[in-house]
Design an enzyme around this catalytic site. Structure first.
Site, PDB file in Angstrom:
ATOM      1  N   GLY A 245     -51.450   3.923  25.700  1.00 18.12           N
ATOM      2  CA  GLY A 245     -52.273   2.713  25.789  1.00 18.12           C
ATOM      3  C   GLY A 245     -51.582   1.469  25.281  1.00 18.12           C
ATOM      4  O   GLY A 245     -52.201   0.408  25.218  1.00 18.12           O
TER       5      GLY A 245
ATOM      6  N   ASP B 221     -78.009  12.540  41.782  1.00 16.30           N
ATOM      7  CA  ASP B 221     -78.124  11.772  43.044  1.00 16.30           C
ATOM      8  C   ASP B 221     -77.865  10.275  42.873  1.00 16.30           C
ATOM      9  O   ASP B 221     -77.684   9.575  43.853  1.00 16.30           O
ATOM     10  CB  ASP B 221     -79.532  11.934  43.643  1.00 16.30           C
ATOM     11  CG  ASP B 221     -79.777  13.349  44.136  1.00 16.30           C
ATOM     12  OD1 ASP B 221     -78.793  14.053  44.378  1.00 16.30           O
ATOM     13  OD2 ASP B 221     -80.950  13.735  44.268  1.00 16.30           O
TER      14      ASP B 221
END
Length: 787
Positions: A578, A156
Site C-alpha cells: 500500500g 439479490d
C-alpha cells in the site's frame, strides 16, 4: 443503585446471505463497547416466538471467528406463527421476560416489513399481555416502546435506497467464478452455455455477471428484450461467432420475461441456440442454484456488514418513540440511515411495474449504476450491429491506451470496455505497450512495435484476466524524455490519451499537462482511470484493483488465522502493501478482525507497541485455552522505517516470555491478486466507457486549437467515485489542493475513520499516539539545542 443496562437483541431472518455473521459480530461487540447487554435471537422470528434457550445473552468472545464463516451461525427459519397476531403476542412476551426493547434485524424486505408491523403493534400487544394476565403492569412499564433497526441481507441486491445489500457482491463473486470455469470448457468444445442465476424481480446479479464476464447475451426482468428477441440474440451470437469466438455464454435471471409478461426459460434459449435450422450450436444449461448463496463473504461484504452493524447499534440507542423505523443503507460511499417502509414500498413498486409491463418505470426505480451498467453492457456486446451510434468519418478519433505504474486487477477489463466502445462509435483505439518506457524505446520495433491496434478476438477474452495484457511500467514521461514523447504523440497522430494506473499515472498526467506550453502536440485531452491496490490516487475514493487486493489479503489472513487458532496461543504479524497509504491495512483489518493495525498516517512508537503487547498478555492470560484464540496484527510496509513486521513479531515474542507465540508473515505480491474481483471488473467497464465518452467530446485534431485545450481544466482529468457520484476532476486542481506529494497520497481520505471501528471491534484499548517527527530547520535547531 446503577440503572439496569439496556439490552439489544440481534437476529437474522429470511434467506441467508454471506456477511450476516459479520453483522452479528459487529452488533454484539459494539453493544458491549457502548455499555449494553447484547442478545442473539437464534432461528429468526421462530426464536422470538419460541423463546427460552433461543434468546441468549452474548459475551465478547462468543463471536470470535464469525467474520470468516458463511451463512448465518445464529440460524434463520420461516415462521408462519409470526404472521398471526397470537405469534407476535408470544414474541413480545418473550422479549419483555428477557428485558429487551431494542431489536436489530438483518434480512430481506419481507423480514423487515414484519419487523415494522411488530413495532407498530407493540403498545397494543403489551396491553393485551396485561389484560390477559400473562404479565403484570410493572413488568411491562420499562419497555413501553420498541426500537427496531433493519439491515438488508439479500444476495439479490433488490432493496431500493441502498447501493448494495449485504451478500450481493459475495454472490456475484461466486457467479463470476463459476462462469469463468464454464468458459474454459465452452471454449474447448466450441459450445454454448445458458447459465441461470437467481433474481425473481431483480436482474442485478444477471446484469453485473454479464458485464463482469463479457457474456454474449443476458435476460433480466426489468428490461425485457423486444418482441424480436429471438432474431436479435441469434444475430448477436452469429456476429460474435463470425469474429472467430469459440464460446457463447448467455446469462438468464430466474425471473426473465418477454415484453408480454410470459416467462423465458433456459430451455427455450437452449432450443433456439441448438436449432439445426439456425445457429446449430452444441448447447448446455447450467443452473447455479444455491451455490450462489454459499461460501464466506468477500472483503466488501465484510466491511459493509461490519460498518452497518456498528451504525445500527448507534441508531437503536439514539431512537425515540417518535422516530420512524429506519434501515442502514450505503449511498455515496457513506453509511446512512433511511426510512425503512419508504424503501420497501419503492422496492415493491419495481415488482408491480414489471407485472404491469411498465418496464421504463422498473428501470427508473433502480439506481443510476444499474442503468449505467445496462447501457455499458449493451454497447460492448452489440458493437458493429447498431449503426445508429457510429459517428461520421469527420468525428472519429485516434485514442491511445496506456497503463502506467504497477499492475492492478481490472486494468484489462477497462481496456476491453474502452476498445469495445471505440469500435462501436467508429474511433481507432491504439495500445501503447509497456507504458512510457515502451512508447519511448520500442515504438518502432519490428515486427511488433509498442504502438499497435487491438485484435478484438484477443481483447474480448480479457474481461477476467489479471495483471496488464498491454504491459505497464512505472517510468514517467520526463524520465523517458518529454520532447521524445511529444514527438511520438505527433507522429502517431493521437487525438486523446486514456491512461490507467496508480500514483505514477497521476504524476504522468500532471507532467504532460505542464509540458503543453512547450510542446503543442501535447494539447490533447487526457483522462486517468485510477487503478492501484494502494487506493492512493487523488480525486477518487476508489481505485480499480483495491477490491481484488482486499479479497486476496482477507483470504490469506483467514488461512493464517486458522493456523494461529489451531495452535491457540499465537499472534501473527502480517505486512500489507500500500506504499504510504494505510488503506489496505485498515480495510483488511476490518475484514479479518485484526487486534491492531499500524499505518503510515499514524506511525508506530515504542509506547504504542508496549500498550499493545500489554493488552495481548492480558488477553492470553484470561484465555482458558479455547479454540479460535489466534490473533492477527496488520502492519503497512511503510508504517515505520524501523518497526518492520519481523521486528514487531520479535518484540512480542520476547515480551511474551513463552506464554504465547508470535510469527511474522508477508503475503507480498500475492496481494495484487490473480483473477480480478467482480466489483473491479464491473466498475472498470462503467468508468472506462465514461472516460472515452469524455474524451470524444473534444473531437479529432484538438491540438489545432491549443489555447482552448490549455484553458479547459477538464482536458487533463481524473475520473473517480466520490460519494455515489462518478466525478471528473481537473488534474491541476488536484495537484495544487488535494495531493500530499511527499507521501504520494491524497491530503484527505474518507476511509481513515474506519480505523476507530477496527480498534473498537478488535478490543484494542486506548494507546499513546506516536509523536510527529520534526522536519527542516526546526529539526536542525532542536538537535543543536536552540529550541
Amino acid at each position: 443503585m446503577a440503572a439496569p443496562k439496556k439490552k439489544i437483541a440481534v437476529m437474522t431472518s429470511g434467506g441467508d446471505s454471506p456477511g450476516m455473521n459479520a453483522v452479528v459480530r459487529a452488533v454484539v461487540r459494539m453493544a458491549i463497547h457502548m455499555g449494553c447487554d447484547p442478545y442473539c435471537v437464534y432461528e429468526g422470528y421462530e426464536g422470538l416466538v419460541r423463546g427460552g434457550s433461543l434468546i441468549r445473552k452474548m459475551e465478547w468472545n462468543d463471536v470470535r471467528g464469525y467474520l470468516s464463516e458463511g451463512g448465518t451461525l445464529i440460524g434463520t427459519a420461516r415462521c408462519m406463527e409470526f404472521y398471526e397476531r397470537p405469534g407476535r403476542l408470544t414474541a413480545a412476551k418473550n422479549m419483555i421476560l428477557n428485558g429487551i426493547d431494542a431489536l436489530i434485524i438483518c434480512g430481506g424486505d419481507g423480514s423487515l416489513t414484519g419487523a415494522d408491523k411488530f413495532r407498530a403493534e407493540w403498545p397494543s400487544l403489551l396491553d393485551e399481555l396485561v389484560s390477559s394476565g400473562q404479565l403484570e403492569t410493572k413488568q411491562i412499564q420499562p419497555y413501553r416502546h420498541l426500537n427496531i433497526v433493519g439491515l438488508v441481507g439479500s444476495i439479490d441486491n433488490d432493496l431500493s435506497g441502498t447501493d448494495a445489500t449485504i451478500g450481493a457482491f459475495s454472490s456475484l463473486a461466486r457467479i463470476c467464478e463459476m462462469v469463468d470455469y464454464i468458459e474454459a470448457t465452452a471454449s474447448s468444445h466450441s459450445r454454448a452455455f445458458v447459465i441461470e442465476v437467481m433474481g425473481r424481480h431483480c436482474g442485478w446479479l444477471a446484469l453485473m455477471a454479464g458485464v463482469a464476464t463479457g457474456a454474449d447475451f443476458i435476460f433480466i426482468p426489468e428490461k425485457p428484450r423486444e418482441d424480436n428477441w429471438k432474431e436479435e440474440m441469434c444475430q448477436v451470437i452469429q456476429k460474435h461467432r463470425d469474429w472467430g469466438k469459440r464460446k457463447t455464454i448467455v446469462i438468464i435471471a430466474e425471473g426473465a420475461l418477454d415484453r408480454h409478461g410470459s416467462k423465458i426459460t433456459p430451455q427455450m434459449v437452449k432450443d433456439l441456440l441448438a436449432d439445426k435450422q439456425g445457429l446449430a450450436l452444441d448447447t448446455r444449461i447450467t443452473t447455479l442454484g444455491h451455490v450462489q448463496r454459499g461460501g464466506t463473504a468477500v472483503a466488501y461484504d465484510r466491511m459493509l456488514a461490519t460498518l452497518q452493524g456498528v451504525e445500527a447499534v448507534k441508531a437503536v440507542l439514539e431512537a425515540t418513540p417518535e422516530t420512524e423505523t429506519c434501515f442502514i443503507a450505503i449511498t455515496e460511499n457513506k453509511i446512512v440511515r433511511k426510512p425503512l417502509m419508504a424503501a420497501v414500498k419503492e422496492t415493491k413498486q419495481v415488482a408491480k411495474a414489471i407485472e404491469a409491463q411498465d418496464f421504463e418505470q422498473a428501470m427508473s426505480l433502480r439506481d443510476t449504476e444499474f442503468s449505467d451498467q445496462y447501457k455499458s453492457y449493451m454497447m460492448t456486446t452489440t458493437m458493429g450491429l447498431d449503426q445508429d451510434i457510429h459517428l461520421e468519418e469527420s468525428k472519429r478519433m485516434k485514442i491511445g491506451f496506456i497503463n502506467v505504474g504497477a499492475p492492478a486487477g481490472g486494468m484489462n477489463a477497462a481496456i476491453r470496455a474502452g476498445v469495445a466502445y471505440c469500435r462501436s462509435r467508429g474511433h481507432e483505439p491504439l495500445g501503447i505497450h509497456n507504458g512510457f518506457a515502451g512508447f519511448a524505446r520500442h515504438h518502432g520495433d519490428e515486427p511488433l512495435g509498442a504502438v499497435r491496434g487491438f485484435d478484438w478476438l484477443e481483447v474480448d477474452g480479457w474481461a477476467s484476466k489479471g495483471g496488464s495484457e498491454i504491459g505497464t511500467n512505472r517510468e514517467l514521461p520526463e524520465e523517458s524524455g518529454m520532447e521524445l514523447i511529444a514527438k511520438l504523440v505527433e507522429k502517431y497522430k493521437f487525438d486523446a490519451l486514456f491512461l490507467i494506473g496508480g500514483f505514477e499515472a497521476f504524476h504522468s498526467v500532471a507532467q504532460l499537462r505542464k509540458a503543453r506550453s512547450r510542446f503543442p502536440s501535447l494539447c490533447i485531452p487526457m483522462t486517468l482511470l485510477p487503478a492501484t491496490i494502494s487506493n492512493n490516487v487523488p480525486g477518487t475514493e476508489y481505485s480499480l484493483g483495491s477490491d481484488t487486493c482486499l479479497n486476496e489479503l482477507v483470504a490469506y489472513c483467514d488461512k493464517i488465522k486458522q493456523s494461529a487458532s489451531a495452535t491457540r496461543r499465537r499472534v501473527f504479524v502480517i505486512e500489507t502493501q500500500g506504499g504510504r497509504s494505510g488503506y489496505v491495512a485498515v480495510l483488511g483489518g476490518l475484514g479479518v478482525g485484526a487486534s491492531a493495525v499500524y499505518i503510515p498516517e499514524e506511525g508506530i512508537s515504542l509506547e504504542m507497541l508496549n500498550a499493545d503487547v500489554k493488552h495481548l498478555k492480558e488477553v492470553f492470560r484470561k484465555d482458558k485455552g479455547q479454540s479460535r484464540a489466534g490473533r492477527l496484527i496488520l502492519v503497512n510496509e511503510k508504517a515505520s522505517k524501523v518497526f518492520s513486521a519481523k521486528l514487531i513479531a520479535d518484540i512480542i515474542r520476547e515480551e511474551a516470555h513463552d506464554r504465547f507465540e508470535s510469527r511474522d508473515s508477508i503475503p507480498g505480491h500475492v496481494q495484487q491478486g490473480g483473477v480480478p474481483s467482480a466489483m473491479d471488473r464491473c466498475r472498470a467497464v462503467r468508468l472506462a466507457i465514461k472516460c472515452i465518452q469524455h474524451l470524444e467530446t473534444y473531437g479529432p485534431a484538438p491540438q489545432k486549437n491549443p489555447g482552448k485545450i490549455i484553458k479547459d481544466p477538464l482536458s487533463a482529468s481524473v475520473i473517480g467515485i466520490k460519494g455515489a457520484d462518478v466525478v471528473l476532476s481537473p488534474v491541476e486542481q488536484l495537484e495544487e489542493g488535494e495531493t500530499d506529494w511527499k507521501n504520494r497520497r491524497p491530503t484527505a481520505t474518507q476511509w481513515l475513520q474506519n480505523k476507530e471501528v477496527v480498534d473498537i471491534l478488535g478490543g484494542r484499548p486506548d494507546y499513546p499516539q506516536p509523536e510527529r517527527s520534526l522536519a527542516g530547520l526546526t529539526a536542525k535547531d532542536s538537535k543543536r539545542g536552540l529550541i
